[in-house]
Design a protein around this motif. Structure first.
Motif, PDB file in Angstrom:
ATOM      1  N   ASN A 115      -2.507   2.891 -23.900  1.00  0.00           N
ATOM      2  CA  ASN A 115      -3.911   3.514 -23.741  1.00  0.00           C
ATOM      3  C   ASN A 115      -4.940   2.412 -24.065  1.00  0.00           C
ATOM      4  OD1 ASN A 115      -5.801   4.658 -22.101  1.00  0.00           O
ATOM      5  ND2 ASN A 115      -6.038   6.338 -23.954  1.00  0.00           N
ATOM      6  N   SER A 116      -4.931   1.961 -25.472  1.00  0.00           N
ATOM      7  CA  SER A 116      -5.549   0.821 -25.984  1.00  0.00           C
ATOM      8  C   SER A 116      -5.507  -0.533 -25.175  1.00  0.00           C
ATOM      9  CB  SER A 116      -5.371   0.558 -27.644  1.00  0.00           C
ATOM     10  OG  SER A 116      -6.235  -0.357 -28.083  1.00  0.00           O
ATOM     11  N   SER A 117      -4.264  -0.667 -25.073  1.00  0.00           N
ATOM     12  CA  SER A 117      -3.938  -2.117 -24.282  1.00  0.00           C
ATOM     13  C   SER A 117      -4.215  -1.929 -22.758  1.00  0.00           C
ATOM     14  CB  SER A 117      -2.589  -2.321 -24.167  1.00  0.00           C
ATOM     15  OG  SER A 117      -1.708  -2.394 -25.446  1.00  0.00           O
ATOM     16  N   THR A 118      -4.469  -0.979 -22.253  1.00  0.00           N
ATOM     17  CA  THR A 118      -4.968  -0.833 -21.014  1.00  0.00           C
ATOM     18  C   THR A 118      -6.602  -1.116 -20.886  1.00  0.00           C
ATOM     19  OG1 THR A 118      -3.150   0.445 -20.462  1.00  0.00           O
ATOM     20  CG2 THR A 118      -5.080   0.645 -19.034  1.00  0.00           C
ATOM     21  N   ARG A 119      -7.085  -0.378 -21.979  1.00  0.00           N
ATOM     22  CA  ARG A 119      -8.538  -0.461 -21.879  1.00  0.00           C
ATOM     23  C   ARG A 119      -9.055  -1.970 -22.420  1.00  0.00           C
ATOM     24  NH1 ARG A 119      -8.303   4.474 -24.988  1.00  0.00           N
ATOM     25  NH2 ARG A 119      -8.731   3.229 -26.892  1.00  0.00           N
ATOM     26  N   GLN A 120      -8.219  -2.405 -23.101  1.00  0.00           N
ATOM     27  CA  GLN A 120      -8.584  -3.953 -23.395  1.00  0.00           C
ATOM     28  C   GLN A 120      -8.289  -5.020 -22.146  1.00  0.00           C
ATOM     29  OE1 GLN A 120      -6.125  -5.104 -26.605  1.00  0.00           O
ATOM     30  NE2 GLN A 120      -7.372  -3.871 -28.362  1.00  0.00           N
ATOM     31  N   ALA A 121      -7.132  -4.423 -21.507  1.00  0.00           N
ATOM     32  CA  ALA A 121      -7.027  -5.375 -20.285  1.00  0.00           C
ATOM     33  C   ALA A 121      -8.045  -5.324 -19.245  1.00  0.00           C
ATOM     34  CB  ALA A 121      -5.522  -5.100 -19.854  1.00  0.00           C
ATOM     35  N   LYS A 122      -8.460  -3.736 -19.095  1.00  0.00           N
ATOM     36  CA  LYS A 122      -9.632  -3.524 -18.186  1.00  0.00           C
ATOM     37  C   LYS A 122     -10.969  -4.398 -18.704  1.00  0.00           C
ATOM     38  CE  LYS A 122      -8.370   0.887 -16.474  1.00  0.00           C
ATOM     39  NZ  LYS A 122      -8.707   2.480 -16.456  1.00  0.00           N
ATOM     40  N   LEU A 123     -11.133  -4.352 -19.758  1.00  0.00           N
ATOM     41  CA  LEU A 123     -12.550  -5.171 -20.505  1.00  0.00           C
ATOM     42  C   LEU A 123     -12.152  -6.677 -20.170  1.00  0.00           C
ATOM     43  CD1 LEU A 123     -12.938  -3.320 -23.823  1.00  0.00           C
ATOM     44  CD2 LEU A 123     -14.372  -3.333 -21.993  1.00  0.00           C
ATOM     45  N   LYS A 124     -10.922  -7.215 -20.383  1.00  0.00           N
ATOM     46  CA  LYS A 124     -10.740  -8.579 -20.176  1.00  0.00           C
ATOM     47  C   LYS A 124     -10.968  -8.757 -18.683  1.00  0.00           C
ATOM     48  CE  LYS A 124      -7.880  -9.682 -24.132  1.00  0.00           C
ATOM     49  NZ  LYS A 124      -6.575 -10.196 -24.728  1.00  0.00           N
ATOM     50  N   LEU A 125     -10.515  -7.782 -17.859  1.00  0.00           N
ATOM     51  CA  LEU A 125     -10.388  -8.001 -16.415  1.00  0.00           C
ATOM     52  C   LEU A 125     -11.996  -8.039 -15.869  1.00  0.00           C
ATOM     53  CD1 LEU A 125      -8.960  -8.373 -13.507  1.00  0.00           C
ATOM     54  CD2 LEU A 125      -9.015  -5.803 -13.557  1.00  0.00           C
ATOM     55  N   GLU A 126     -12.838  -7.138 -16.444  1.00  0.00           N
ATOM     56  CA  GLU A 126     -14.254  -7.037 -16.177  1.00  0.00           C
ATOM     57  C   GLU A 126     -14.785  -8.409 -16.458  1.00  0.00           C
ATOM     58  OE1 GLU A 126     -15.542  -3.504 -18.112  1.00  0.00           O
ATOM     59  OE2 GLU A 126     -14.673  -2.166 -16.627  1.00  0.00           O
ATOM     60  N   GLU A 127     -14.619  -8.968 -17.856  1.00  0.00           N
ATOM     61  CA  GLU A 127     -15.070 -10.109 -18.276  1.00  0.00           C
ATOM     62  C   GLU A 127     -14.767 -11.285 -17.577  1.00  0.00           C
ATOM     63  OE1 GLU A 127     -13.835 -10.624 -22.250  1.00  0.00           O
ATOM     64  OE2 GLU A 127     -14.891  -9.011 -23.087  1.00  0.00           O
ATOM     65  N   VAL A 128     -13.259 -11.281 -16.947  1.00  0.00           N
ATOM     66  CA  VAL A 128     -12.935 -12.369 -16.088  1.00  0.00           C
ATOM     67  C   VAL A 128     -13.597 -12.327 -14.701  1.00  0.00           C
ATOM     68  CG1 VAL A 128     -11.028 -13.062 -14.601  1.00  0.00           C
ATOM     69  CG2 VAL A 128     -10.776 -12.927 -17.171  1.00  0.00           C
ATOM     70  N   GLU A 129     -13.795 -10.909 -14.115  1.00  0.00           N
ATOM     71  CA  GLU A 129     -14.380 -10.888 -12.929  1.00  0.00           C
ATOM     72  C   GLU A 129     -15.908 -11.461 -13.051  1.00  0.00           C
ATOM     73  OE1 GLU A 129     -13.966  -6.774 -11.897  1.00  0.00           O
ATOM     74  OE2 GLU A 129     -12.075  -7.024 -11.034  1.00  0.00           O
ATOM     75  N   THR A 130     -16.702 -10.954 -14.226  1.00  0.00           N
ATOM     76  CA  THR A 130     -18.037 -11.344 -14.289  1.00  0.00           C
ATOM     77  C   THR A 130     -18.203 -12.714 -14.758  1.00  0.00           C
ATOM     78  OG1 THR A 130     -18.452  -9.514 -15.734  1.00  0.00           O
ATOM     79  CG2 THR A 130     -20.038 -11.127 -15.909  1.00  0.00           C
ATOM     80  N   GLU A 131     -17.397 -13.348 -15.252  1.00  0.00           N
ATOM     81  CA  GLU A 131     -17.309 -14.943 -15.259  1.00  0.00           C
ATOM     82  C   GLU A 131     -17.004 -15.600 -13.895  1.00  0.00           C
ATOM     83  OE1 GLU A 131     -14.198 -15.937 -18.302  1.00  0.00           O
ATOM     84  OE2 GLU A 131     -15.328 -15.347 -19.997  1.00  0.00           O
ATOM     85  N   PHE A 132     -16.117 -15.056 -13.042  1.00  0.00           N
ATOM     86  CA  PHE A 132     -15.506 -15.407 -11.938  1.00  0.00           C
ATOM     87  C   PHE A 132     -17.005 -15.149 -10.867  1.00  0.00           C
ATOM     88  CE2 PHE A 132     -14.060 -14.572  -7.577  1.00  0.00           C
ATOM     89  CZ  PHE A 132     -13.619 -15.914  -7.194  1.00  0.00           C
ATOM     90  N   GLU A 133     -17.658 -14.199 -11.009  1.00  0.00           N
ATOM     91  CA  GLU A 133     -18.587 -14.246 -10.189  1.00  0.00           C
ATOM     92  C   GLU A 133     -19.941 -14.951 -10.761  1.00  0.00           C
ATOM     93  OE1 GLU A 133     -20.900 -12.435  -7.237  1.00  0.00           O
ATOM     94  OE2 GLU A 133     -19.006 -12.160  -7.790  1.00  0.00           O
ATOM     95  N   ASP A 134     -20.052 -15.123 -11.910  1.00  0.00           N
ATOM     96  CA  ASP A 134     -20.944 -16.152 -12.485  1.00  0.00           C
ATOM     97  C   ASP A 134     -20.640 -17.335 -11.854  1.00  0.00           C
ATOM     98  OD1 ASP A 134     -22.318 -14.072 -13.655  1.00  0.00           O
ATOM     99  OD2 ASP A 134     -21.514 -14.464 -15.615  1.00  0.00           O
ATOM    100  N   HIS A 135     -19.430 -17.923 -12.003  1.00  0.00           N
ATOM    101  CA  HIS A 135     -18.865 -19.101 -11.610  1.00  0.00           C
ATOM    102  C   HIS A 135     -19.022 -19.243 -10.053  1.00  0.00           C
ATOM    103  CE1 HIS A 135     -16.653 -22.992 -11.147  1.00  0.00           C
ATOM    104  NE2 HIS A 135     -15.761 -22.140 -10.348  1.00  0.00           N
TER     105      HIS A 135
END
Length: 209
Positions: free
Chosen positions: A165-185
């Motif tokens: 569950n912790s790994s999933t939350r971390q993966a979701k956070l990273k995915l959100e960060e990646v999506e945010t970065e992708f959106e910014d890019h």
């Protein structure tokens, strides 16, 4: 003093006389009680002995004479007594045999009862586990071991679940960060593209002019 001595002598003589009379009376009573048709066999023999007569033979030897009828009566009594004794012995033997048979039956019942008791105690002290009989101690050890193993597996599963569950939350956070970065890019790239197009359009417009 002499009077007392005479009185004592008289008392002693009187006492001895009474003792003699009592013994004679008891002997007479005993003789009167003896009979050929009553009493024990020993008393009947004693009666024959007392009623036998003495006489001397021609050779001067003493003989005892007994009535033949008395001997026949005594014989009949002895035979009756023997028959009664044999019957009593037969009954006693039969009783002993019956008692021995009952004892054997009781022993067999006792053996069966002991066997049933042992079986009951075994069933009471043992438990069926996977079709096998095992003692309550071993059964408890096995069951508590299974419970401990299941509890350990549950704790391990919870631990792994929390880790996942912790790994999933971390993966979701990273995915959100990646999506945010992708959106910014993507936004930045879009702005650059639009800027380049405007510059290109300006150049085209200048050349036309």
């Amino acid at each position: 003093m002499k009077f007392l001595s005479k009185a004592a002598v008289i008392l002693v003589v009187t006492f001895l006389s009474l003792q003699t009379l009592t013994a004679q009376n008891q002997k007479a009573d005993a003789e009167d009680q003896l009979s050929l048709n009553s009493g024990t066999i020993d008393n009947q023999f004693e009666y024959i002995f007392r009623k036998s007569g003495n006489f001397k033979g021609t050779n001067g030897q003493k003989y005892e004479a007994v009535k033949f009828s008395s001997l026949l009566t005594l014989k009949a009594h002895v035979l009756d007594s023997l028959k009664t004794t044999y019957a009593s012995l037969a009954n006693s033997k039969k009783t002993v045999e019956n008692q021995a048979k009952q004892i054997e039956e009781l022993k067999a019942k006792l053996t069966n009862t002991q066997s049933t008791l042992d079986t009951t105690n075994d069933e009471k002290n043992n438990m069926a586990l996977l079709g096998m009989q095992t003692s309550k101690t071993n059964y408890n050890v096995i069951m508590w071991s299974i419970v401990a193993a299941l509890l350990a597996f549950l704790l391990f599963f919870i631990y792994k679940f929390k880790g996942s569950n912790s790994s999933t939350r971390q993966a979701k956070l990273k995915l959100e960060e990646v999506e945010t970065e992708f959106e910014d890019h993507r936004r930045t790239a879009l702005e650059r593209e639009q800027k380049v197009r405007r510059q290109l359009q300006d150049e085209i417009n200048k050349n036309k002019a």
